[in-house]
Design a protein around this motif. Structure first.
Motif, PDB file in Angstrom:
ATOM      1  N   SER A   1      -5.415  -2.305  -6.960  1.00  0.00           N
ATOM      2  CA  SER A   1      -5.034  -2.759  -9.080  1.00  0.00           C
ATOM      3  C   SER A   1      -5.945  -3.901  -8.393  1.00  0.00           C
ATOM      4  O   SER A   1      -6.532  -4.849  -7.963  1.00  0.00           O
ATOM      5  CB  SER A   1      -3.667  -2.811  -8.707  1.00  0.00           C
ATOM      6  N   GLU A   2      -6.369  -4.161 -10.242  1.00  0.00           N
ATOM      7  CA  GLU A   2      -7.219  -4.957 -10.555  1.00  0.00           C
ATOM      8  C   GLU A   2      -6.255  -6.318 -10.764  1.00  0.00           C
ATOM      9  O   GLU A   2      -6.687  -6.714 -11.712  1.00  0.00           O
ATOM     10  CB  GLU A   2      -8.377  -5.202 -11.261  1.00  0.00           C
ATOM     11  N   ILE A   3      -5.151  -5.650 -11.019  1.00  0.00           N
ATOM     12  CA  ILE A   3      -3.689  -6.823 -10.891  1.00  0.00           C
ATOM     13  C   ILE A   3      -3.381  -7.784  -9.830  1.00  0.00           C
ATOM     14  O   ILE A   3      -2.730  -6.569  -9.397  1.00  0.00           O
ATOM     15  CB  ILE A   3      -3.088  -5.971 -12.442  1.00  0.00           C
ATOM     16  N   ILE A   4      -3.010  -8.683 -10.282  1.00  0.00           N
ATOM     17  CA  ILE A   4      -2.400  -9.678  -9.045  1.00  0.00           C
ATOM     18  C   ILE A   4      -0.601 -10.019  -9.737  1.00  0.00           C
ATOM     19  O   ILE A   4      -0.382 -10.257 -10.781  1.00  0.00           O
ATOM     20  CB  ILE A   4      -2.888 -10.948  -8.335  1.00  0.00           C
ATOM     21  N   ILE A   5       0.221  -9.275  -8.623  1.00  0.00           N
ATOM     22  CA  ILE A   5       1.366  -9.750  -8.300  1.00  0.00           C
ATOM     23  C   ILE A   5       1.550 -11.225  -8.816  1.00  0.00           C
ATOM     24  O   ILE A   5       2.078 -11.218  -7.194  1.00  0.00           O
ATOM     25  CB  ILE A   5       2.575  -8.967  -8.425  1.00  0.00           C
ATOM     26  N   ASP A   6       1.331 -12.133  -9.090  1.00  0.00           N
ATOM     27  CA  ASP A   6       1.643 -14.198  -9.301  1.00  0.00           C
ATOM     28  C   ASP A   6       2.899 -14.304  -9.204  1.00  0.00           C
ATOM     29  O   ASP A   6       2.450 -15.442 -11.224  1.00  0.00           O
ATOM     30  CB  ASP A   6       0.419 -14.893 -10.029  1.00  0.00           C
TER      31      ASP A   6
ATOM     32  N   LYS B   1     -13.324  -7.528   4.626  1.00  0.00           N
ATOM     33  CA  LYS B   1     -14.241  -7.647   5.710  1.00  0.00           C
ATOM     34  C   LYS B   1     -13.342  -7.340   6.365  1.00  0.00           C
ATOM     35  O   LYS B   1     -13.865  -7.007   7.843  1.00  0.00           O
ATOM     36  CB  LYS B   1     -14.787  -8.986   5.842  1.00  0.00           C
ATOM     37  N   ASP B   2     -12.539  -8.095   6.632  1.00  0.00           N
ATOM     38  CA  ASP B   2     -11.514  -8.315   7.582  1.00  0.00           C
ATOM     39  C   ASP B   2     -10.924  -6.636   8.251  1.00  0.00           C
ATOM     40  O   ASP B   2     -10.732  -6.365   9.577  1.00  0.00           O
ATOM     41  CB  ASP B   2      -9.919  -8.626   7.295  1.00  0.00           C
ATOM     42  N   LEU B   3     -11.209  -5.865   7.051  1.00  0.00           N
ATOM     43  CA  LEU B   3     -10.921  -4.579   7.461  1.00  0.00           C
ATOM     44  C   LEU B   3     -11.705  -3.536   8.078  1.00  0.00           C
ATOM     45  O   LEU B   3     -11.835  -2.111   7.698  1.00  0.00           O
ATOM     46  CB  LEU B   3     -10.181  -4.043   6.100  1.00  0.00           C
ATOM     47  N   ASN B   4     -13.229  -4.418   7.703  1.00  0.00           N
ATOM     48  CA  ASN B   4     -14.125  -3.211   7.848  1.00  0.00           C
ATOM     49  C   ASN B   4     -14.228  -2.695   6.682  1.00  0.00           C
ATOM     50  O   ASN B   4     -14.730  -0.844   7.217  1.00  0.00           O
ATOM     51  CB  ASN B   4     -14.274  -2.615   9.633  1.00  0.00           C
ATOM     52  N   TRP B   5     -14.368  -3.001   5.706  1.00  0.00           N
ATOM     53  CA  TRP B   5     -13.959  -2.669   4.646  1.00  0.00           C
ATOM     54  C   TRP B   5     -15.198  -3.055   4.289  1.00  0.00           C
ATOM     55  O   TRP B   5     -15.352  -4.547   3.557  1.00  0.00           O
ATOM     56  CB  TRP B   5     -13.108  -2.022   3.856  1.00  0.00           C
ATOM     57  N   THR B   6     -15.518  -2.298   2.698  1.00  0.00           N
ATOM     58  CA  THR B   6     -16.801  -2.712   1.802  1.00  0.00           C
ATOM     59  C   THR B   6     -15.487  -3.295   0.670  1.00  0.00           C
ATOM     60  O   THR B   6     -14.699  -2.979   0.512  1.00  0.00           O
ATOM     61  CB  THR B   6     -17.921  -2.091   1.398  1.00  0.00           C
ATOM     62  N   LYS B   7     -16.468  -4.399  -0.440  1.00  0.00           N
ATOM     63  CA  LYS B   7     -15.544  -4.819  -1.438  1.00  0.00           C
ATOM     64  C   LYS B   7     -15.477  -3.429  -2.579  1.00  0.00           C
ATOM     65  O   LYS B   7     -14.250  -3.076  -3.258  1.00  0.00           O
ATOM     66  CB  LYS B   7     -16.402  -5.784  -2.160  1.00  0.00           C
ATOM     67  N   ASP B   8     -16.405  -2.488  -2.463  1.00  0.00           N
ATOM     68  CA  ASP B   8     -16.509  -1.517  -3.458  1.00  0.00           C
ATOM     69  C   ASP B   8     -14.915  -0.263  -3.074  1.00  0.00           C
ATOM     70  O   ASP B   8     -14.154   0.025  -3.550  1.00  0.00           O
ATOM     71  CB  ASP B   8     -17.855  -0.489  -4.028  1.00  0.00           C
ATOM     72  N   GLY B   9     -15.504  -0.565  -1.268  1.00  0.00           N
ATOM     73  CA  GLY B   9     -14.364  -0.212  -0.832  1.00  0.00           C
ATOM     74  C   GLY B   9     -12.968   0.130  -0.981  1.00  0.00           C
ATOM     75  O   GLY B   9     -11.964   1.095  -1.663  1.00  0.00           O
ATOM     76  N   LEU B  10     -12.566  -1.268  -0.934  1.00  0.00           N
ATOM     77  CA  LEU B  10     -11.244  -2.020  -1.253  1.00  0.00           C
ATOM     78  C   LEU B  10     -10.475  -1.005  -2.699  1.00  0.00           C
ATOM     79  O   LEU B  10      -9.747  -1.826  -3.165  1.00  0.00           O
ATOM     80  CB  LEU B  10     -11.230  -3.397  -0.598  1.00  0.00           C
ATOM     81  N   LYS B  11     -12.235  -2.244  -3.429  1.00  0.00           N
ATOM     82  CA  LYS B  11     -10.947  -2.170  -4.631  1.00  0.00           C
ATOM     83  C   LYS B  11     -11.113  -0.279  -5.386  1.00  0.00           C
ATOM     84  O   LYS B  11     -10.475  -0.083  -6.453  1.00  0.00           O
ATOM     85  CB  LYS B  11     -12.883  -2.208  -5.842  1.00  0.00           C
TER      86      LYS B  11
ATOM     87  N   LEU C   1       0.716  -0.941   0.407  1.00  0.00           N
ATOM     88  CA  LEU C   1      -0.471   0.091   0.650  1.00  0.00           C
ATOM     89  C   LEU C   1       1.215   0.898  -0.072  1.00  0.00           C
ATOM     90  O   LEU C   1       1.356   1.788   1.064  1.00  0.00           O
ATOM     91  CB  LEU C   1      -0.741  -0.110   0.751  1.00  0.00           C
ATOM     92  N   VAL C   2       1.050   1.931  -1.040  1.00  0.00           N
ATOM     93  CA  VAL C   2       1.535   3.659  -1.002  1.00  0.00           C
ATOM     94  C   VAL C   2       0.681   4.130  -1.272  1.00  0.00           C
ATOM     95  O   VAL C   2       0.360   4.369  -2.228  1.00  0.00           O
ATOM     96  CB  VAL C   2       3.127   2.692  -2.984  1.00  0.00           C
ATOM     97  N   ASN C   3       0.718   5.445  -1.007  1.00  0.00           N
ATOM     98  CA  ASN C   3      -0.185   6.851  -1.457  1.00  0.00           C
ATOM     99  C   ASN C   3      -2.015   6.076  -1.819  1.00  0.00           C
ATOM    100  O   ASN C   3      -1.827   6.560  -2.993  1.00  0.00           O
ATOM    101  CB  ASN C   3       0.397   7.630  -2.566  1.00  0.00           C
ATOM    102  N   ASN C   4      -2.426   5.683  -1.040  1.00  0.00           N
ATOM    103  CA  ASN C   4      -3.630   4.906  -1.396  1.00  0.00           C
ATOM    104  C   ASN C   4      -3.960   4.557  -2.354  1.00  0.00           C
ATOM    105  O   ASN C   4      -4.916   4.233  -3.194  1.00  0.00           O
ATOM    106  CB  ASN C   4      -4.582   5.990  -1.065  1.00  0.00           C
ATOM    107  N   ASN C   5      -2.676   3.242  -2.919  1.00  0.00           N
ATOM    108  CA  ASN C   5      -2.514   2.389  -3.904  1.00  0.00           C
ATOM    109  C   ASN C   5      -2.031   1.345  -3.815  1.00  0.00           C
ATOM    110  O   ASN C   5      -0.924   1.119  -3.183  1.00  0.00           O
ATOM    111  CB  ASN C   5      -2.070   2.484  -4.992  1.00  0.00           C
ATOM    112  N   CYS C   6      -3.292   0.350  -3.967  1.00  0.00           N
ATOM    113  CA  CYS C   6      -2.934  -1.613  -2.766  1.00  0.00           C
ATOM    114  C   CYS C   6      -2.820  -2.020  -4.573  1.00  0.00           C
ATOM    115  O   CYS C   6      -3.542  -1.585  -4.829  1.00  0.00           O
ATOM    116  CB  CYS C   6      -4.169  -1.839  -1.864  1.00  0.00           C
ATOM    117  N   THR C   7      -1.689  -2.658  -3.845  1.00  0.00           N
ATOM    118  CA  THR C   7      -1.099  -4.382  -4.987  1.00  0.00           C
ATOM    119  C   THR C   7      -1.842  -4.733  -4.409  1.00  0.00           C
ATOM    120  O   THR C   7      -0.399  -5.467  -3.262  1.00  0.00           O
ATOM    121  CB  THR C   7      -0.821  -3.693  -5.904  1.00  0.00           C
TER     122      THR C   7
END
Length: 334
Positions: free
Chosen positions: A152-157, A138-148, A91-97
């Protein structure tokens, strides 16, 4: 000058073989072009994990990235009861990957990863990662849309980076390409110099230099289907082969019929001539008509009565014993 039918057929089968080999070589080339081998073996260096979406949208899938301050989500990738990897996030500058790290890379994986370089594939969220995404919100007490909104919709796999599979595939395709190129070169040599074809070399060995291919060409008696008879030799030709054998070496001759099917329908009945010769040399000429085979068998019966004709277990035993007797007789003479 009379056309040499043996050389002509050798050039014909070599052209067929070269064309098929060239077609296969083109397919291998297309596979090499379509599969990103260079990208897999030399992945793009990515400065920050949070730039995954930007890099993916630029057309890059395989990356190398150093993880810093990557925190464990508490969720793992489990297949058939076995943990293969763990989900982390940066998580950097409200950008989560999110990053899926292979468990075998660093065991046990810590809660926070720092200064750890991985090679991975950038992939969109799948059903498994979407479920993790939902549960993590849910663990963060956020909604799915809020976390979205901040993710990023791209995962480093790292689990999707199968360099060993690509390595073995590249080696296999490379070996196949070399074999095909060699095969084409050899066939070109045979087209230019058909006398070096294995059929001609085998003929020279069998005839002990007493006859030449040109001599066989001039003593032609009859041609029946894929079989050509000369005064001393029988020539069996096919789409990709040619066999030349002295008639005096034939011990056993018989025919066999075959139905050719399309699905469950019988389409065509063809006949194959089988010849068993001295030194256990076996010759067969497939896809002839019954008239063609009957003509050849009749000629051999009329002119070479010592040959065993027709198939039966008794004839097979007799032919094999005759071959052994001739071999023993020749070994004594030597």
């Amino acid at each position: 000058m009379k056309k040499n039918f043996i050389y002509s057929h050798i050039r014909k089968i070599c052209l067929y073989s070269s064309a098929i080999s060239l077609f296969a070589l083109i397919i291998i080339y297309i596979i090499f072009v379509r599969i990103p081998f260079s990208e897999v073996f030399s992945p793009t260096s990515m400065s920050y994990a949070t730039s995954a979406s930007t890099v993916y949208n630029s057309g890059v899938e395989y990356v190398e990235v150093t993880l810093n301050n990557a925190k464990y989500t508490g969720y793992d990738c489990i297949r058939l009861g076995k943990v293969y990897g763990s989900y982390y996030y940066c998580l950097v500058n409200n950008n989560c990957t999110f990053i899926l790290v292979k468990n075998s890379s660093k065991n046990p994986l810590p809660d926070t990863i720092n200064d750890y370089t991985i090679k991975a594939r950038l992939v969109p969220l799948n059903s498994l990662s979407k479920q993790m995404f939902k549960d993590f919100a849910k663990d963060l007490n956020w909604t799915k849309d809020g976390l979205k909104k901040v993710s990023s919709e791209i995962i480093i796999d790292e689990l999707s980076y199968h360099i060993d599979v690509y390595f073995y595939l590249a080696v296999y395709l490379g070996i196949m390409a070399l074999i095909l190129v060699s095969f084409i070169i050899v066939n070109i040599i045979y087209i230019v110099m058909p006398a070096f074809h294995p059929a001609c070399l085998s003929f020279n060995r069998i005839s002990h230099g007493k006859h030449s291919i040109h001599h066989v060409n001039y003593e032609l008696i009859m041609k029946s289907g894929n079989i050509t008879l000369t005064e001393s030799y029988i020539v069996a030709t096919g789409l990709f082969n040619i066999e030349i054998v002295p008639i005096s070496k034939i011990v056993w001759a018989y025919e066999h019929s075959t139905w050719h099917h399309f699905l469950w329908f019988k389409m065509k009945l063809t006949y194959t001539l089988h010849l068993l010769c001295e030194h256990h040399i076996y010759i067969y000429s497939p896809r002839n008509t019954k008239e063609d085979i009957d003509a050849v068998i009749q000629y051999l019966q009329d002119n070479y009565p010592n040959i065993i004709f027709n198939y039966s277990k008794e004839n097979k035993k007799l032919a094999l014993s005759r071959i052994k007797r001739r071999a023993r007789r020749k070994s004594r003479n030597v």
